[in-house]
Write a protein that holds these residues in place. Structure first.
Motif, PDB file in Angstrom:
ATOM      1  N   SER A   1     -24.508 -78.304  66.061  1.00  0.00           N
ATOM      2  CA  SER A   1     -23.173 -78.106  66.632  1.00  0.00           C
ATOM      3  C   SER A   1     -22.471 -79.403  66.972  1.00  0.00           C
ATOM      4  CB  SER A   1     -23.274 -77.231  67.894  1.00  0.00           C
ATOM      5  OG  SER A   1     -23.771 -75.959  67.555  1.00  0.00           O
ATOM      6  N   CYS A   2     -23.189 -80.517  66.964  1.00  0.00           N
ATOM      7  CA  CYS A   2     -22.551 -81.820  67.201  1.00  0.00           C
ATOM      8  C   CYS A   2     -21.656 -82.138  66.011  1.00  0.00           C
ATOM      9  CB  CYS A   2     -23.622 -82.897  67.378  1.00  0.00           C
ATOM     10  SG  CYS A   2     -22.963 -84.575  67.344  1.00  0.00           S
ATOM     11  N   MET A   3     -20.439 -82.594  66.289  1.00  0.00           N
ATOM     12  CA  MET A   3     -19.475 -82.901  65.210  1.00  0.00           C
ATOM     13  C   MET A   3     -19.741 -84.262  64.570  1.00  0.00           C
ATOM     14  SD  MET A   3     -16.909 -80.500  65.398  1.00  0.00           S
ATOM     15  CE  MET A   3     -15.324 -81.232  65.195  1.00  0.00           C
ATOM     16  N   LEU A   4     -20.662 -85.025  65.133  1.00  0.00           N
ATOM     17  CA  LEU A   4     -20.986 -86.369  64.620  1.00  0.00           C
ATOM     18  C   LEU A   4     -19.752 -87.280  64.617  1.00  0.00           C
ATOM     19  CD1 LEU A   4     -23.269 -85.371  61.581  1.00  0.00           C
ATOM     20  CD2 LEU A   4     -23.960 -85.799  63.935  1.00  0.00           C
ATOM     21  N   CYS A   5     -18.890 -87.092  65.600  1.00  0.00           N
ATOM     22  CA  CYS A   5     -17.635 -87.859  65.617  1.00  0.00           C
ATOM     23  C   CYS A   5     -17.822 -89.266  66.187  1.00  0.00           C
ATOM     24  CB  CYS A   5     -16.588 -87.101  66.425  1.00  0.00           C
ATOM     25  SG  CYS A   5     -16.996 -86.957  68.184  1.00  0.00           S
ATOM     26  N   GLY A   6     -18.885 -89.467  66.975  1.00  0.00           N
ATOM     27  CA  GLY A   6     -19.165 -90.796  67.528  1.00  0.00           C
ATOM     28  C   GLY A   6     -18.380 -91.153  68.775  1.00  0.00           C
ATOM     29  N   ARG A   7     -17.580 -90.236  69.248  1.00  0.00           N
ATOM     30  CA  ARG A   7     -16.752 -90.488  70.446  1.00  0.00           C
ATOM     31  C   ARG A   7     -17.632 -90.820  71.660  1.00  0.00           C
ATOM     32  NH1 ARG A   7     -12.166 -91.748  73.100  1.00  0.00           N
ATOM     33  NH2 ARG A   7     -11.993 -90.616  75.048  1.00  0.00           N
ATOM     34  N   CYS A   8     -18.752 -90.120  71.779  1.00  0.00           N
ATOM     35  CA  CYS A   8     -19.646 -90.333  72.928  1.00  0.00           C
ATOM     36  C   CYS A   8     -20.128 -91.786  72.985  1.00  0.00           C
ATOM     37  CB  CYS A   8     -20.828 -89.369  72.876  1.00  0.00           C
ATOM     38  SG  CYS A   8     -21.625 -89.308  71.259  1.00  0.00           S
ATOM     39  N   THR A   9     -20.439 -92.355  71.841  1.00  0.00           N
ATOM     40  CA  THR A   9     -20.937 -93.735  71.801  1.00  0.00           C
ATOM     41  C   THR A   9     -19.853 -94.719  72.239  1.00  0.00           C
ATOM     42  OG1 THR A   9     -22.307 -93.075  69.929  1.00  0.00           O
ATOM     43  CG2 THR A   9     -22.117 -95.428  70.338  1.00  0.00           C
TER      44      THR A   9
ATOM     45  N   LYS B   1     -26.362 -93.657  71.194  1.00  0.00           N
ATOM     46  CA  LYS B   1     -25.920 -93.029  69.941  1.00  0.00           C
ATOM     47  C   LYS B   1     -26.418 -91.580  69.840  1.00  0.00           C
ATOM     48  CE  LYS B   1     -25.544 -97.361  67.380  1.00  0.00           C
ATOM     49  NZ  LYS B   1     -25.502 -98.219  68.576  1.00  0.00           N
ATOM     50  N   LEU B   2     -25.727 -90.719  70.551  1.00  0.00           N
ATOM     51  CA  LEU B   2     -26.126 -89.310  70.533  1.00  0.00           C
ATOM     52  C   LEU B   2     -25.976 -88.720  69.129  1.00  0.00           C
ATOM     53  CD1 LEU B   2     -24.455 -87.903  73.796  1.00  0.00           C
ATOM     54  CD2 LEU B   2     -26.424 -89.388  73.561  1.00  0.00           C
ATOM     55  N   ASP B   3     -24.893 -89.088  68.454  1.00  0.00           N
ATOM     56  CA  ASP B   3     -24.650 -88.510  67.122  1.00  0.00           C
ATOM     57  C   ASP B   3     -25.788 -88.851  66.154  1.00  0.00           C
ATOM     58  OD1 ASP B   3     -23.908 -91.187  67.134  1.00  0.00           O
ATOM     59  OD2 ASP B   3     -22.218 -90.922  65.768  1.00  0.00           O
ATOM     60  N   GLU B   4     -26.258 -90.086  66.212  1.00  0.00           N
ATOM     61  CA  GLU B   4     -27.348 -90.480  65.293  1.00  0.00           C
ATOM     62  C   GLU B   4     -28.625 -89.704  65.592  1.00  0.00           C
ATOM     63  OE1 GLU B   4     -27.875 -94.689  64.972  1.00  0.00           O
ATOM     64  OE2 GLU B   4     -25.793 -95.003  64.328  1.00  0.00           O
ATOM     65  N   ALA B   5     -28.851 -89.440  66.868  1.00  0.00           N
ATOM     66  CA  ALA B   5     -30.052 -88.680  67.235  1.00  0.00           C
ATOM     67  C   ALA B   5     -29.934 -87.231  66.765  1.00  0.00           C
ATOM     68  CB  ALA B   5     -30.271 -88.735  68.746  1.00  0.00           C
ATOM     69  N   PHE B   6     -28.740 -86.631  66.929  1.00  0.00           N
ATOM     70  CA  PHE B   6     -28.561 -85.247  66.458  1.00  0.00           C
ATOM     71  C   PHE B   6     -28.669 -85.181  64.930  1.00  0.00           C
ATOM     72  CE2 PHE B   6     -26.115 -84.677  70.556  1.00  0.00           C
ATOM     73  CZ  PHE B   6     -27.073 -83.858  71.139  1.00  0.00           C
ATOM     74  N   LEU B   7     -28.121 -86.193  64.261  1.00  0.00           N
ATOM     75  CA  LEU B   7     -28.206 -86.214  62.796  1.00  0.00           C
ATOM     76  C   LEU B   7     -29.668 -86.330  62.347  1.00  0.00           C
ATOM     77  CD1 LEU B   7     -26.793 -86.276  60.036  1.00  0.00           C
ATOM     78  CD2 LEU B   7     -26.593 -88.757  60.272  1.00  0.00           C
TER      79      LEU B   7
ATOM     80  N   ASP C   1     -14.683 -85.311  76.988  1.00  0.00           N
ATOM     81  CA  ASP C   1     -13.910 -84.842  75.830  1.00  0.00           C
ATOM     82  C   ASP C   1     -14.754 -84.115  74.803  1.00  0.00           C
ATOM     83  OD1 ASP C   1     -11.512 -85.925  76.751  1.00  0.00           O
ATOM     84  OD2 ASP C   1     -12.098 -87.912  76.044  1.00  0.00           O
ATOM     85  N   CYS C   2     -15.989 -83.812  75.129  1.00  0.00           N
ATOM     86  CA  CYS C   2     -16.860 -83.192  74.129  1.00  0.00           C
ATOM     87  C   CYS C   2     -17.190 -81.749  74.523  1.00  0.00           C
ATOM     88  CB  CYS C   2     -18.145 -83.998  73.963  1.00  0.00           C
ATOM     89  SG  CYS C   2     -19.263 -83.236  72.765  1.00  0.00           S
ATOM     90  N   LEU C   3     -16.559 -80.823  73.833  1.00  0.00           N
ATOM     91  CA  LEU C   3     -16.785 -79.408  74.135  1.00  0.00           C
ATOM     92  C   LEU C   3     -18.216 -79.004  73.790  1.00  0.00           C
ATOM     93  CD1 LEU C   3     -13.474 -77.812  72.836  1.00  0.00           C
ATOM     94  CD2 LEU C   3     -14.119 -78.327  75.197  1.00  0.00           C
ATOM     95  N   PHE C   4     -18.777 -79.644  72.768  1.00  0.00           N
ATOM     96  CA  PHE C   4     -20.159 -79.342  72.365  1.00  0.00           C
ATOM     97  C   PHE C   4     -21.132 -79.658  73.509  1.00  0.00           C
ATOM     98  CE2 PHE C   4     -23.775 -82.008  70.841  1.00  0.00           C
ATOM     99  CZ  PHE C   4     -24.687 -80.971  70.669  1.00  0.00           C
ATOM    100  N   LEU C   5     -21.036 -80.873  74.063  1.00  0.00           N
ATOM    101  CA  LEU C   5     -21.939 -81.231  75.165  1.00  0.00           C
ATOM    102  C   LEU C   5     -21.669 -80.346  76.385  1.00  0.00           C
ATOM    103  CD1 LEU C   5     -21.928 -85.151  74.924  1.00  0.00           C
ATOM    104  CD2 LEU C   5     -23.820 -83.613  74.369  1.00  0.00           C
ATOM    105  N   GLN C   6     -20.409 -80.070  76.634  1.00  0.00           N
ATOM    106  CA  GLN C   6     -20.075 -79.219  77.789  1.00  0.00           C
ATOM    107  C   GLN C   6     -20.713 -77.840  77.651  1.00  0.00           C
ATOM    108  OE1 GLN C   6     -15.794 -79.091  78.279  1.00  0.00           O
ATOM    109  NE2 GLN C   6     -15.663 -81.306  78.149  1.00  0.00           N
TER     110      GLN C   6
HETATM  111  S1  SF4 Z   1     -20.775 -87.221  68.304  1.00  0.00           S
HETATM  112 FE1  SF4 Z   1     -20.819 -87.245  70.555  1.00  0.00          FE
HETATM  113  S2  SF4 Z   1     -18.705 -86.773  71.221  1.00  0.00           S
HETATM  114 FE2  SF4 Z   1     -18.907 -86.185  69.052  1.00  0.00          FE
HETATM  115  S3  SF4 Z   1     -19.473 -84.006  69.107  1.00  0.00           S
HETATM  116 FE3  SF4 Z   1     -21.402 -85.160  68.999  1.00  0.00          FE
HETATM  117  S4  SF4 Z   1     -22.053 -85.443  71.121  1.00  0.00           S
HETATM  118 FE4  SF4 Z   1     -19.867 -84.856  71.155  1.00  0.00          FE
END
Ligand code: SF4
Ligand code: SF4
Length: 119
Positions: free
Chosen positions: A57-65, A73-79, A27-32
């Motif tokens: 470009s990560c939305m930091l939505c946390g869905r991946c976690t 926690k991909l979002d925390e790493a991108f942040l 469900d993550c267009l960014f990762l895709q």
């Molecule tokens: S937080 Fe996770 S699911 Fe949301 S945009 Fe970033 S990588 Fe994708």
């Protein structure tokens, strides 16, 4: 670019544990758009860094976690990457025009005060 130890540790945790199951990518267009899978992406970060546009470009939505079997926690790493990049001087060239827009739009020179007088 010097990333903090904390950021590198977060990325290492993902690179070493991600099983490339790709559940988070469904469900993550960014990762895709930006990676084959998170394991490879974070490995690439550790080896050669990433273009700033990627962590930004990560939305930091946390869905991946939520969907990750390991709750990585991909979002925390991108942040964390973004926080390091900001300390290094706002590297996204695209944001330069935003910065200028902010300066001009709050400048007295270009600010008209409309008090609603109709006369
Ligand atoms: S937080 Fe996770 S699911 Fe949301 S945009 Fe970033 S990588 Fe994708
Ligand atoms: S869901 Fe978790 S283990 Fe699976 S690819 Fe995504 S980050 Fe890796």
């Amino acid at each position: 670019m010097d990333y903090s130890e904390r950021t590198i540790e977060m990325a290492r945790l993902i690179a070493e544990n991600c099983t490339s199951c790709k559940r988070c990518m469904k469900d993550c267009l960014f990762l895709q758009q930006y990676c084959e899978d998170p394991q490879k992406l974070f490995q690439q970060f550790l080896e050669e860094g990433l273009e700033p546009i990627i962590p930004y470009s990560c939305m930091l939505c946390g869905r991946c976690t939520v969907v990750c079997p390991l709750q990585l926690k991909l979002d925390e790493a991108f942040l964390a990457m973004r926080q390091d990049l900001i300390k290094d001087g706002l590297p996204l060239k695209q944001l330069k025009s935003v910065e200028m827009h902010q300066k001009l739009s709050t400048s007295k020179l270009f600010t008209a005060v409309n008090r609603g007088d109709t006369k």
